[in-house]
Scaffold this active site. Structure first.
Site, short mmCIF file in Angstrom:
data_model
loop_
_atom_site.label_atom_id
_atom_site.label_comp_id
_atom_site.label_asym_id
_atom_site.label_seq_id
_atom_site.Cartn_x
_atom_site.Cartn_y
_atom_site.Cartn_z
N HIS A 15 -13.42 -13.74 -44.72
CA HIS A 15 -12.95 -12.63 -45.56
C HIS A 15 -11.83 -13.02 -46.53
CE1 HIS A 15 -15.58 -9.99 -43.51
NE2 HIS A 15 -14.81 -9.58 -42.53
N HIS B 42 -14.71 -2.84 -46.42
CA HIS B 42 -14.65 -2.99 -44.98
C HIS B 42 -14.18 -1.73 -44.23
CE1 HIS B 42 -14.48 -5.29 -41.27
NE2 HIS B 42 -14.86 -6.38 -41.92
N GLU C 217 -21.27 -3.65 -44.47
CA GLU C 217 -20.66 -4.42 -45.56
C GLU C 217 -21.74 -5.02 -46.44
OE1 GLU C 217 -18.01 -7.25 -43.40
OE2 GLU C 217 -18.41 -5.90 -41.75
C1 GLA Z 1 -16.47 -8.69 -40.13
C2 GLA Z 1 -16.89 -9.84 -39.31
C3 GLA Z 1 -16.50 -9.62 -37.91
C4 GLA Z 1 -15.03 -9.38 -37.79
C5 GLA Z 1 -14.65 -8.22 -38.65
C6 GLA Z 1 -13.17 -8.01 -38.65
O1 GLA Z 1 -17.29 -7.64 -40.02
O2 GLA Z 1 -18.26 -10.13 -39.43
O3 GLA Z 1 -16.86 -10.72 -37.13
O4 GLA Z 1 -14.31 -10.51 -38.20
O5 GLA Z 1 -15.09 -8.41 -39.95
O6 GLA Z 1 -12.64 -7.98 -37.37
#
Ligand code: GLA
Length: 379
Positions: free
Chosen positions: A132, A207, A344
């Protein structure tokens, strides 16, 4: 004569800043101080409302949705996203609640990728991998608010962020602009545009953790989810794609006809075990933007329905597996295991390391574009 000019000036000013009649006032974008960063920078909260009584609050730290009020089938308006009461919560957050993440949403294997023969090394912030956008990704940036306006069909806010060449290891000065709009049909749309001055990669996403019950003390396991997808990009340890595609048919990953999230979430199935639940990229069958509904979520008790539309090739469905009762959120509620889910829309994870995945490359002179819409309804 000068009086006329003065009156014309007042009318023009009022229409530009939508500051007139009571009806319009209902839809005005309200702005208030949300908090101050350690360096003294002020962070503001913007409340966007629509004529249906829905509203979304967005702060310019991380371009984050901090609350989203939507009606249930009886018209009861409740918050359907997780988050924090204060800026401090967002500054310390490791769950990416409600934010825009990037430059690259999801993981890049060992934080390494090549562009035109040159290898780049990104911050490793998820074990030995990059996640991210790194430690100081878009979710930890103070965004510029370009405008916040209301119209007959709702309200919108435009924010932008200039990510400097080399930030978290990425090449190129990248400017990303995000427009959030809440319209009178209870659609929250997110439009992204991005440019660069050097070849780079860009794959931002949103997110928010949704809980359509309106009460984050409930898990999301009784929500029913449909994803218009026949394949996932399976992962290995560390949630890194293997580079293959695998059919969802006859597996716990099959949401194509709609199924309770909790139905198979603890199944003895390798992908579920590797993800600690659902935390995978679904390859979307259609992704033509507003014509393509890629997911529907229905919460039977409240009757709330969430539909997702996007032009992105993939969607990460994350079932809140890392929420473990250690984070205190809004109104003092401690977020327990699987009390929020994320949808997402994005390119596939780790695409720079898989030539068979759609490319996330962005060239100078090109414009990155994404439109994703979260539409709320009741049943
Ligand atoms: C995303 C990732 C997860 C986790 C979340 C945040 O969705 O795929 O594995 O890292 O973000 O906790």
């Amino acid at each position: 004569m000068s009086k006329k000019i003065l009156i014309a000036g007042i009318i023009l000013t009022c229409s530009l800043f939508s500051c007139q009649s009571q009806d319009e006032e209902k839809q005005m974008v309200e702005k208030k101080l949300f908090g101050k960063l350690a360096g003294g920078e002020e962070v503001y909260e913007y409340k966007l409302k629509n004529s249906a009584g829905a509203e979304v609050k967005i702060i310019n730290y991380g371009a984050t949705v901090v609350s989203l009020m939507m009606p249930d089938r009886n018209g009861k308006i409740e918050d359907v996203v997780l988050g924090y009461d204060s800026l401090e919560g967002y500054v310390n957050d490791k769950s990416y609640f409600g934010s825009i993440v990037g430059r690259y949403g999801n993981r890049i294997d060992k934080g390494k990728f090549k562009l035109d023969g040159k290898e780049y090394h990104l911050t490793l912030n998820d074990g030995e991998n990059h996640l991210h956008g790194g430690t100081l990704g878009f979710n930890k940036a103070l965004w510029n608010v370009d405008s916040a306006t209301s119209s007959d069909n709702g309200s919108s806010i435009t924010m932008s962020y200039l990510s400097k060449d080399g930030e978290e290891g990425y090449p190129g000065n990248v400017k990303l602009t995000v427009v959030y709009e809440l319209n009178n049909d209870n659609e929250l749309s997110i439009n992204y545009t991005g440019t660069t001055d050097k070849p780079t990669i860009l794959n931002p996403t949103h997110h928010s953790y949704f809980n359509l019950t309106g009460d984050p003390n409930n898990t999301i396991l009784d929500h029913e989810l449909m994803i218009d997808s026949d394949n996932i990009t399976p992962v290995k340890k560390g949630l890194i794609p293997t580079g293959k595609f695998s059919t969802v048919e006859n597996t716990p990953m099959d949401f194509s006809r709609g199924v309770r999230i909790g139905e198979f979430i603890n199944a003895d199935y390798a992908q579920i075990k590797l993800g600690f639940g659902y935390d995978h990229n679904w390859v979307l069958n259609k992704h033509q933007g507003l014509q393509s509904k890629v997911a529907t979520v229905y919460e039977p008790k409240s009757g709330r329905v969430l539909e997702v539309f996007t032009d992105q090739p993939g969607m990460q469905f994350y079932s809140g597996n890392f929420l473990d009762g250690t984070v205190k959120g809004k109104n003092g509620v401690v977020y327990k295991h699987r009390t929020g889910f994320c949808l997402e829309a994005q390119n596939y994870p780790d695409s720079p390391n898989h030539s068979n995945f759609p490319s996330a490359r962005l060239e100078p002179g090109q414009t990155y574009r994404q439109t994703t819409v979260y539409r709320f309804a009741v049943k």
